[in-house]
Scaffold this motif. Structure first.
Motif, PDB file in Angstrom:
ATOM      1  N   HIS A   9       0.840  -1.196   0.000  1.00  0.00           N
ATOM      2  CA  HIS A   9       0.000   0.000   0.000  1.00  0.00           C
ATOM      3  C   HIS A   9       0.884   1.257   0.000  1.00  0.00           C
ATOM      4  CE1 HIS A   9      -2.891  -3.010   1.211  1.00  0.00           C
ATOM      5  NE2 HIS A   9      -3.886  -2.135   1.206  1.00  0.00           N
ATOM      6  N   ARG A  10       1.900   1.246   0.861  1.00  0.00           N
ATOM      7  CA  ARG A  10       2.807   2.395   0.966  1.00  0.00           C
ATOM      8  C   ARG A  10       3.533   2.620  -0.357  1.00  0.00           C
ATOM      9  NH1 ARG A  10       5.320   1.086   5.421  1.00  0.00           N
ATOM     10  NH2 ARG A  10       6.836  -0.212   4.380  1.00  0.00           N
ATOM     11  N   GLN A  11       4.024   1.536  -0.955  1.00  0.00           N
ATOM     12  CA  GLN A  11       4.754   1.644  -2.212  1.00  0.00           C
ATOM     13  C   GLN A  11       3.871   2.252  -3.307  1.00  0.00           C
ATOM     14  OE1 GLN A  11       5.820  -2.111  -3.996  1.00  0.00           O
ATOM     15  NE2 GLN A  11       7.378  -1.178  -5.271  1.00  0.00           N
ATOM     16  N   ALA A  12       2.673   1.747  -3.467  1.00  0.00           N
ATOM     17  CA  ALA A  12       1.761   2.259  -4.497  1.00  0.00           C
ATOM     18  C   ALA A  12       1.421   3.723  -4.243  1.00  0.00           C
ATOM     19  CB  ALA A  12       0.482   1.416  -4.534  1.00  0.00           C
ATOM     20  N   PHE A  13       1.151   4.068  -3.005  1.00  0.00           N
ATOM     21  CA  PHE A  13       0.806   5.446  -2.646  1.00  0.00           C
ATOM     22  C   PHE A  13       1.962   6.401  -2.944  1.00  0.00           C
ATOM     23  CE2 PHE A  13       0.697   8.875   0.555  1.00  0.00           C
ATOM     24  CZ  PHE A  13      -0.536   9.438   0.264  1.00  0.00           C
ATOM     25  N   LEU A  14       3.158   6.048  -2.525  1.00  0.00           N
ATOM     26  CA  LEU A  14       4.308   6.930  -2.732  1.00  0.00           C
ATOM     27  C   LEU A  14       4.670   7.057  -4.207  1.00  0.00           C
ATOM     28  CD1 LEU A  14       6.536   5.866   0.307  1.00  0.00           C
ATOM     29  CD2 LEU A  14       5.251   7.992   0.029  1.00  0.00           C
ATOM     30  N   LEU A  15       4.598   5.955  -4.941  1.00  0.00           N
ATOM     31  CA  LEU A  15       4.879   6.026  -6.373  1.00  0.00           C
ATOM     32  C   LEU A  15       3.871   6.922  -7.086  1.00  0.00           C
ATOM     33  CD1 LEU A  15       5.852   2.327  -7.154  1.00  0.00           C
ATOM     34  CD2 LEU A  15       7.362   4.324  -7.239  1.00  0.00           C
ATOM     35  N   ASN A  16       2.633   6.882  -6.651  1.00  0.00           N
ATOM     36  CA  ASN A  16       1.599   7.698  -7.279  1.00  0.00           C
ATOM     37  C   ASN A  16       1.698   9.159  -6.846  1.00  0.00           C
ATOM     38  OD1 ASN A  16      -1.578   8.676  -6.820  1.00  0.00           O
ATOM     39  ND2 ASN A  16      -1.115   7.802  -8.831  1.00  0.00           N
ATOM     40  N   ARG A  17       1.751   9.416  -5.563  1.00  0.00           N
ATOM     41  CA  ARG A  17       1.670  10.784  -5.055  1.00  0.00           C
ATOM     42  C   ARG A  17       2.985  11.552  -5.129  1.00  0.00           C
ATOM     43  NH1 ARG A  17      -3.698  12.210  -4.618  1.00  0.00           N
ATOM     44  NH2 ARG A  17      -4.763  10.237  -4.308  1.00  0.00           N
ATOM     45  N   PHE A  18       4.119  10.874  -4.960  1.00  0.00           N
ATOM     46  CA  PHE A  18       5.389  11.579  -4.942  1.00  0.00           C
ATOM     47  C   PHE A  18       6.176  11.444  -6.234  1.00  0.00           C
ATOM     48  CE2 PHE A  18       4.346  11.323  -0.513  1.00  0.00           C
ATOM     49  CZ  PHE A  18       4.722  12.568  -0.034  1.00  0.00           C
ATOM     50  N   GLU A  54       1.134   2.237 -14.676  1.00  0.00           N
ATOM     51  CA  GLU A  54       2.587   2.107 -14.526  1.00  0.00           C
ATOM     52  C   GLU A  54       2.934   1.400 -13.223  1.00  0.00           C
ATOM     53  OE1 GLU A  54       4.345   5.999 -16.860  1.00  0.00           O
ATOM     54  OE2 GLU A  54       3.377   6.312 -14.908  1.00  0.00           O
ATOM     55  N   ILE A  55       2.239   1.767 -12.162  1.00  0.00           N
ATOM     56  CA  ILE A  55       2.484   1.137 -10.860  1.00  0.00           C
ATOM     57  C   ILE A  55       2.096  -0.339 -10.907  1.00  0.00           C
ATOM     58  CG2 ILE A  55       1.832   1.149  -8.418  1.00  0.00           C
ATOM     59  CD1 ILE A  55       1.367   4.221  -8.772  1.00  0.00           C
ATOM     60  N   ALA A  56       0.976  -0.638 -11.559  1.00  0.00           N
ATOM     61  CA  ALA A  56       0.527  -2.028 -11.681  1.00  0.00           C
ATOM     62  C   ALA A  56       1.568  -2.876 -12.401  1.00  0.00           C
ATOM     63  CB  ALA A  56      -0.818  -2.085 -12.410  1.00  0.00           C
ATOM     64  N   GLN A  57       2.124  -2.353 -13.485  1.00  0.00           N
ATOM     65  CA  GLN A  57       3.159  -3.084 -14.221  1.00  0.00           C
ATOM     66  C   GLN A  57       4.402  -3.263 -13.364  1.00  0.00           C
ATOM     67  OE1 GLN A  57       3.600  -0.682 -17.740  1.00  0.00           O
ATOM     68  NE2 GLN A  57       1.985  -1.773 -18.834  1.00  0.00           N
ATOM     69  N   PHE A  58       4.793  -2.218 -12.646  1.00  0.00           N
ATOM     70  CA  PHE A  58       5.984  -2.272 -11.802  1.00  0.00           C
ATOM     71  C   PHE A  58       5.822  -3.272 -10.667  1.00  0.00           C
ATOM     72  CE2 PHE A  58       8.390  -0.647  -8.124  1.00  0.00           C
ATOM     73  CZ  PHE A  58       9.668  -0.731  -8.640  1.00  0.00           C
ATOM     74  N   MET A  59       4.632  -3.271 -10.048  1.00  0.00           N
ATOM     75  CA  MET A  59       4.403  -4.136  -8.891  1.00  0.00           C
ATOM     76  C   MET A  59       3.909  -5.524  -9.270  1.00  0.00           C
ATOM     77  SD  MET A  59       2.651  -1.419  -6.222  1.00  0.00           S
ATOM     78  CE  MET A  59       2.595  -2.588  -4.861  1.00  0.00           C
ATOM     79  N   ASP A  64      -4.500  -3.019 -12.204  1.00  0.00           N
ATOM     80  CA  ASP A  64      -4.799  -1.598 -12.004  1.00  0.00           C
ATOM     81  C   ASP A  64      -5.781  -1.413 -10.848  1.00  0.00           C
ATOM     82  OD1 ASP A  64      -3.259  -1.149 -14.231  1.00  0.00           O
ATOM     83  OD2 ASP A  64      -4.910  -0.564 -15.532  1.00  0.00           O
ATOM     84  N   LYS A  65      -6.755  -2.306 -10.792  1.00  0.00           N
ATOM     85  CA  LYS A  65      -7.782  -2.231  -9.750  1.00  0.00           C
ATOM     86  C   LYS A  65      -7.158  -2.403  -8.357  1.00  0.00           C
ATOM     87  CE  LYS A  65     -12.438  -3.942  -8.966  1.00  0.00           C
ATOM     88  NZ  LYS A  65     -13.472  -4.864  -9.428  1.00  0.00           N
ATOM     89  N   THR A  66      -6.201  -3.294  -8.256  1.00  0.00           N
ATOM     90  CA  THR A  66      -5.515  -3.512  -6.982  1.00  0.00           C
ATOM     91  C   THR A  66      -4.730  -2.268  -6.589  1.00  0.00           C
ATOM     92  OG1 THR A  66      -5.377  -5.883  -7.379  1.00  0.00           O
ATOM     93  CG2 THR A  66      -3.831  -4.963  -5.782  1.00  0.00           C
ATOM     94  N   VAL A  67      -4.053  -1.661  -7.554  1.00  0.00           N
ATOM     95  CA  VAL A  67      -3.292  -0.434  -7.277  1.00  0.00           C
ATOM     96  C   VAL A  67      -4.230   0.660  -6.789  1.00  0.00           C
ATOM     97  CG1 VAL A  67      -1.945   1.430  -8.327  1.00  0.00           C
ATOM     98  CG2 VAL A  67      -1.391  -0.944  -8.834  1.00  0.00           C
ATOM     99  N   LYS A  68      -5.364   0.803  -7.448  1.00  0.00           N
ATOM    100  CA  LYS A  68      -6.340   1.820  -7.041  1.00  0.00           C
ATOM    101  C   LYS A  68      -6.795   1.573  -5.606  1.00  0.00           C
ATOM    102  CE  LYS A  68     -10.650   4.040  -8.303  1.00  0.00           C
ATOM    103  NZ  LYS A  68     -11.751   4.128  -9.218  1.00  0.00           N
TER     104      LYS A  68
END
Length: 167
Positions: free
Chosen positions: A122-131, A138-143, A147-151
């Motif tokens: 959760h922290r990783q997805a949030f920081l990649l998105n917000r910061f 992009e986050i979904a591919q990286f992790m 996409d739904k899980t990232v959201k």
């Protein structure tokens, strides 16, 4: 002429293009990681389906190299943004006036604490998105998740941080 990839052919391509690939990586990400990334191109090319036809070997290798640069930059961004404890107080003080700095410092501490309480994904997805400004895709591919899980991760992280700041 269409060629099928073989180990001998791949070795010939690398003999011919490895210095070009290294120059490419040096320009894109710096000299320190370039030799390792050249080897990574080789490893990814080896695992490429041998039944697929490669018409332009140089373009094939440089496409792999370009994808590696993107992956490398994302990983570097993640390493930098995952260290949430180092989010500087200057971020808060530059936005706030001097009278609000003390309040801002306290809110920053609460925000860091809230981030520390989050599950790592959760922290990783949030920081990649917000910061880092990465999209959900992009986050979904990286992790390696949907996409739904990232959201869902970002929403839960945001709600948790917001509720921690409101206390």
């Amino acid at each position: 002429m269409t060629e099928k990839i073989s180990h001998n052919m791949l070795q010939a391509w690398f003999h011919r293009y490895s210095s070009d690939l290294e120059i490419f990586f040096c320009r894109k990400i710096g000299e320190s990681d370039a030799p390792d990334l050249v080897q990574e191109v080789y490893l990814r090319a080896i695992t490429y389906s041998s039944s697929a036809a490669i018409i332009q070997p140089r373009a094939f290798l440089f496409k792999i190299a370009a994808n590696l640069v993107v992956d490398h930059v994302r990983k570097q961004s993640y390493r930098q943004c995952d260290n949430y404890e180092e989010i500087e107080e200057e971020t808060i003080t530059s936005i706030l006036g001097p009278e609000d700095t003390l309040c801002g410092t306290e809110r920053l501490r609460k925000f860091r604490d809230a981030l520390a309480q989050l599950p790592a994904d959760h922290r990783q997805a949030f920081l990649l998105n917000r910061f880092e400004g990465l999209s959900h895709m992009e986050i979904a591919q990286f992790m390696g998740v949907s996409d739904k899980t990232v959201k869902r991760y970002i929403t839960k992280a945001f709600d948790h941080c917001l509720s921690s700041l409101e206390l």
